[in-house]
Design a protein around this motif. Structure first.
Motif, PDB file in Angstrom:
ATOM      1  N   ASN A   1       0.823  -1.192   0.000  1.00  0.00           N
ATOM      2  CA  ASN A   1       0.000   0.000   0.000  1.00  0.00           C
ATOM      3  C   ASN A   1       0.866   1.254   0.000  1.00  0.00           C
ATOM      4  O   ASN A   1       0.594   2.214  -0.720  1.00  0.00           O
ATOM      5  N   ILE A   2       1.933   1.258   0.788  1.00  0.00           N
ATOM      6  CA  ILE A   2       2.835   2.413   0.822  1.00  0.00           C
ATOM      7  C   ILE A   2       3.526   2.567  -0.524  1.00  0.00           C
ATOM      8  O   ILE A   2       3.584   3.666  -1.081  1.00  0.00           O
ATOM      9  N   ILE A   3       4.042   1.479  -1.056  1.00  0.00           N
ATOM     10  CA  ILE A   3       4.736   1.539  -2.346  1.00  0.00           C
ATOM     11  C   ILE A   3       3.777   1.978  -3.455  1.00  0.00           C
ATOM     12  O   ILE A   3       4.150   2.727  -4.344  1.00  0.00           O
ATOM     13  N   GLY A   4       2.533   1.522  -3.381  1.00  0.00           N
ATOM     14  CA  GLY A   4       1.548   1.856  -4.405  1.00  0.00           C
ATOM     15  C   GLY A   4       0.953   3.246  -4.267  1.00  0.00           C
ATOM     16  O   GLY A   4       0.203   3.683  -5.138  1.00  0.00           O
ATOM     17  N   LEU A   5       1.253   3.937  -3.170  1.00  0.00           N
ATOM     18  CA  LEU A   5       0.734   5.294  -2.924  1.00  0.00           C
ATOM     19  C   LEU A   5      -0.789   5.342  -3.030  1.00  0.00           C
ATOM     20  O   LEU A   5      -1.361   6.289  -3.566  1.00  0.00           O
ATOM     21  N   GLN A   6      -1.453   4.321  -2.467  1.00  0.00           N
ATOM     22  CA  GLN A   6      -2.896   4.205  -2.638  1.00  0.00           C
ATOM     23  C   GLN A   6      -3.719   4.995  -1.627  1.00  0.00           C
ATOM     24  O   GLN A   6      -4.907   5.208  -1.850  1.00  0.00           O
ATOM     25  N   THR A   7      -3.127   5.395  -0.513  1.00  0.00           N
ATOM     26  CA  THR A   7      -3.879   6.118   0.511  1.00  0.00           C
ATOM     27  C   THR A   7      -3.188   7.436   0.838  1.00  0.00           C
ATOM     28  O   THR A   7      -1.999   7.610   0.564  1.00  0.00           O
TER      29      THR A   7
END
Length: 115
Positions: free
Chosen positions: A7-13
């Motif tokens: 989630n952090i790597i994907g910058l989803q939030t």
């Protein structure tokens, strides 16, 4: 744990984006400009001598966060546009996090729910 990292790597939030942007800025601020200049060129465009508008943005951002506004402009004129976009994302994500905190019963942000 794996989902949190993805989630952090994907910058989803909003929390993930703020974490990555803040961490990247702190890391970049803490290194010297001479070390930045000594890093190898990773850009395929630069290696092929093809003009690319993004070449020099990291060095321009380094100059910008160190207060050299003219040097940042000279390094890459897109640095201010990128900085404005990043600032907009940070403001929107900060507001989203504040609203999330305000909507919780105890007024605290849980990392499990925000990442």
């Amino acid at each position: 744990m794996k989902n949190r990292i993805l989630n952090i790597i994907g910058l989803q939030t909003p929390m993930a984006r703020l974490t990555v942007f803040t961490g990247t800025t702190i890391c970049l601020y803490s290194i010297s400009y001479s070390s930045l200049l000594q890093t190898p060129t990773l850009s395929l465009f630069s290696r092929l001598n093809i003009p690319s508008p993004s070449i020099g943005l990291t060095r321009a951002y380094w100059l910008l966060i160190h207060g050299d506004l003219n040097g940042a402009w000279q390094m890459n004129k897109l640095v201010y546009l990128v900085a404005l976009v990043l600032a907009g994302i940070i403001v929107v994500d900060g507001i989203a996090l504040l609203r999330k905190v305000a909507s919780t019963k105890d007024g605290k942000l849980s990392l499990n729910n925000s990442l």
